[in-house]
Design a protein around this motif. Structure first.
Motif, mmCIF file in Angstrom:
data_model
loop_
_atom_site.group_PDB
_atom_site.id
_atom_site.type_symbol
_atom_site.label_atom_id
_atom_site.label_comp_id
_atom_site.label_asym_id
_atom_site.label_seq_id
_atom_site.Cartn_x
_atom_site.Cartn_y
_atom_site.Cartn_z
ATOM 1 N N ASP A 1 -3.846 6.737 -8.849
ATOM 2 C CA ASP A 1 -3.250 6.809 -7.517
ATOM 3 C C ASP A 1 -1.966 5.991 -7.546
ATOM 4 O O ASP A 1 -1.951 4.901 -8.117
ATOM 5 C CB ASP A 1 -4.203 6.256 -6.453
ATOM 6 C CG ASP A 1 -3.840 6.735 -5.055
ATOM 7 O OD1 ASP A 1 -2.691 6.488 -4.617
ATOM 8 O OD2 ASP A 1 -4.692 7.366 -4.405
ATOM 9 N N ASP A 2 -0.912 6.516 -6.950
ATOM 10 C CA ASP A 2 0.358 5.795 -6.930
ATOM 11 C C ASP A 2 0.353 4.647 -5.917
ATOM 12 O O ASP A 2 1.193 3.761 -5.991
ATOM 13 C CB ASP A 2 1.524 6.751 -6.648
ATOM 14 C CG ASP A 2 1.401 7.433 -5.296
ATOM 15 O OD1 ASP A 2 0.346 8.048 -5.039
ATOM 16 O OD2 ASP A 2 2.349 7.364 -4.500
ATOM 17 N N ASP B 1 -2.927 -0.111 -3.175
ATOM 18 C CA ASP B 1 -4.000 -0.485 -2.253
ATOM 19 C C ASP B 1 -5.159 0.507 -2.326
ATOM 20 O O ASP B 1 -6.328 0.112 -2.306
ATOM 21 C CB ASP B 1 -3.484 -0.584 -0.818
ATOM 22 C CG ASP B 1 -2.513 -1.739 -0.623
ATOM 23 O OD1 ASP B 1 -2.649 -2.751 -1.354
ATOM 24 O OD2 ASP B 1 -1.622 -1.637 0.236
ATOM 25 N N VAL B 2 -4.846 1.784 -2.412
ATOM 26 C CA VAL B 2 -5.891 2.805 -2.527
ATOM 27 C C VAL B 2 -6.629 2.646 -3.863
ATOM 28 O O VAL B 2 -7.862 2.726 -3.915
ATOM 29 C CB VAL B 2 -5.302 4.228 -2.390
ATOM 30 C CG1 VAL B 2 -6.363 5.281 -2.673
ATOM 31 C CG2 VAL B 2 -4.715 4.420 -0.994
ATOM 32 N N ARG B 3 -5.870 2.399 -4.937
ATOM 33 C CA ARG B 3 -6.506 2.169 -6.246
ATOM 34 C C ARG B 3 -7.442 0.961 -6.186
ATOM 35 O O ARG B 3 -8.561 1.001 -6.704
ATOM 36 C CB ARG B 3 -5.460 1.924 -7.332
ATOM 37 C CG ARG B 3 -4.956 3.145 -8.015
ATOM 38 C CD ARG B 3 -4.245 2.872 -9.334
ATOM 39 N NE ARG B 3 -3.555 1.608 -9.454
ATOM 40 C CZ ARG B 3 -2.297 1.391 -9.100
ATOM 41 N NH1 ARG B 3 -1.569 2.367 -8.582
ATOM 42 N NH2 ARG B 3 -1.740 0.210 -9.265
ATOM 43 N N ARG B 4 -6.978 -0.111 -5.565
ATOM 44 C CA ARG B 4 -7.776 -1.337 -5.481
ATOM 45 C C ARG B 4 -9.084 -1.081 -4.736
ATOM 46 O O ARG B 4 -10.159 -1.491 -5.175
ATOM 47 C CB ARG B 4 -6.966 -2.440 -4.789
ATOM 48 C CG ARG B 4 -7.712 -3.762 -4.681
ATOM 49 C CD ARG B 4 -6.887 -4.829 -3.959
ATOM 50 N NE ARG B 4 -6.311 -4.386 -2.691
ATOM 51 C CZ ARG B 4 -6.992 -4.277 -1.547
ATOM 52 N NH1 ARG B 4 -8.254 -4.570 -1.504
ATOM 53 N NH2 ARG B 4 -6.378 -3.884 -0.447
ATOM 54 N N GLU C 1 -7.548 1.945 -14.541
ATOM 55 C CA GLU C 1 -6.590 2.362 -13.514
ATOM 56 C C GLU C 1 -5.307 2.897 -14.137
ATOM 57 O O GLU C 1 -4.884 2.419 -15.189
ATOM 58 C CB GLU C 1 -6.199 1.176 -12.634
ATOM 59 C CG GLU C 1 -7.329 0.575 -11.856
ATOM 60 C CD GLU C 1 -6.871 -0.611 -11.029
ATOM 61 O OE1 GLU C 1 -5.874 -0.480 -10.287
ATOM 62 O OE2 GLU C 1 -7.515 -1.662 -11.130
ATOM 63 N N ALA C 2 -4.704 3.858 -13.454
ATOM 64 C CA ALA C 2 -3.375 4.350 -13.812
ATOM 65 C C ALA C 2 -2.600 4.548 -12.518
ATOM 66 O O ALA C 2 -3.150 5.008 -11.519
ATOM 67 C CB ALA C 2 -3.460 5.658 -14.582
ATOM 68 N N SER C 3 -1.317 4.191 -12.548
ATOM 69 C CA SER C 3 -0.505 4.282 -11.333
ATOM 70 C C SER C 3 0.283 5.582 -11.236
ATOM 71 O O SER C 3 0.958 5.815 -10.241
ATOM 72 C CB SER C 3 0.454 3.095 -11.263
ATOM 73 O OG SER C 3 1.310 3.098 -12.390
ATOM 74 N N MET D 1 1.074 12.856 -5.361
ATOM 75 C CA MET D 1 1.741 11.722 -6.000
ATOM 76 C C MET D 1 3.146 12.173 -6.385
ATOM 77 O O MET D 1 3.362 13.345 -6.672
ATOM 78 C CB MET D 1 0.990 11.273 -7.257
ATOM 79 C CG MET D 1 -0.384 10.710 -7.009
ATOM 80 S SD MET D 1 -1.163 10.069 -8.514
ATOM 81 C CE MET D 1 -1.476 11.588 -9.427
ATOM 82 N N PRO D 2 4.091 11.240 -6.418
ATOM 83 C CA PRO D 2 5.448 11.604 -6.832
ATOM 84 C C PRO D 2 5.487 11.909 -8.333
ATOM 85 O O PRO D 2 4.614 11.478 -9.083
ATOM 86 C CB PRO D 2 6.271 10.356 -6.499
ATOM 87 C CG PRO D 2 5.283 9.238 -6.469
ATOM 88 C CD PRO D 2 3.973 9.844 -6.047
ATOM 89 N N GLU D 3 6.465 12.647 -8.746
ATOM 90 C CA GLU D 3 6.724 13.001 -10.145
ATOM 91 C C GLU D 3 5.695 13.962 -10.712
ATOM 92 O O GLU D 3 6.042 15.006 -11.213
ATOM 93 C CB GLU D 3 6.852 11.762 -11.031
ATOM 94 C CG GLU D 3 8.009 10.880 -10.648
ATOM 95 C CD GLU D 3 8.072 9.613 -11.473
ATOM 96 O OE1 GLU D 3 7.427 9.533 -12.536
ATOM 97 O OE2 GLU D 3 8.781 8.693 -11.048
ATOM 98 N N MET D 4 4.413 13.613 -10.701
ATOM 99 C CA MET D 4 3.365 14.500 -11.186
ATOM 100 C C MET D 4 2.190 14.406 -10.221
ATOM 101 O O MET D 4 1.565 13.361 -10.084
ATOM 102 C CB MET D 4 2.906 14.088 -12.592
ATOM 103 C CG MET D 4 1.775 14.955 -13.124
ATOM 104 S SD MET D 4 1.138 14.423 -14.735
ATOM 105 C CE MET D 4 2.506 14.876 -15.785
#
Length: 123
Positions: free
Chosen positions: A12-13, A16-19, A34-36, A61-64
């Motif tokens: 998740d970019d 806070d959501v990843r956390r 985790e990956a951003s 998510m941006p970019e991909m």
């Protein structure tokens, strides 16, 4: 439950959501990485595809985006399961057509019980 050498890949970019997502997984007894971004996730999947039986990815998510990430990941991880997390369930319909037997959706906001139930069902 996951085998000792396997982990859930959470992408998740939004940090806070990843956390929050990883906190829920940790409380449920799951190991994770985790990956951003989609690019970072693909690199992790390419390096150790056998380590990640499940990818939890934000759809927008941006970019991909999550759909593109899943499409690329399936090329070298054909058995990978994907749980798309999104605030817009309609957006996930096309993404789920990639491999409907291997993809699921979880709408935001979600509770810990909803997330853990989905993860256990998938695994």
């Amino acid at each position: 439950m996951l085998q000792a050498n396997t982990r859930i890949l959470v992408v998740d970019d939004d940090p806070d959501v990843r956390r929050v997502t990883t906190m829920m997984l940790r409380q449920g007894g799951f190991a994770y990485t985790e990956a951003s971004s989609g690019f970072q996730a693909l690199e992790l999947l390419r390096q150790t595809p056998e380590m990640f039986p499940l990818l939890i990815s934000d759809l927008k998510m941006p970019e991909m985006d999550g759909e593109e990430l899943a499409r690329e990941a399936f090329r070298f991880c054909p058995e990978l399961k994907v749980l798309f997390v999104t605030g817009f369930s309609g957006d996930a319909l096309a993404a789920m057509r990639l491999k409907p037997e291997q993809t699921s959706i979880l709408e935001k906001p979600f509770s810990m019980e909803e997330l853990l139930s989905q993860v256990r069902s998938i695994l």
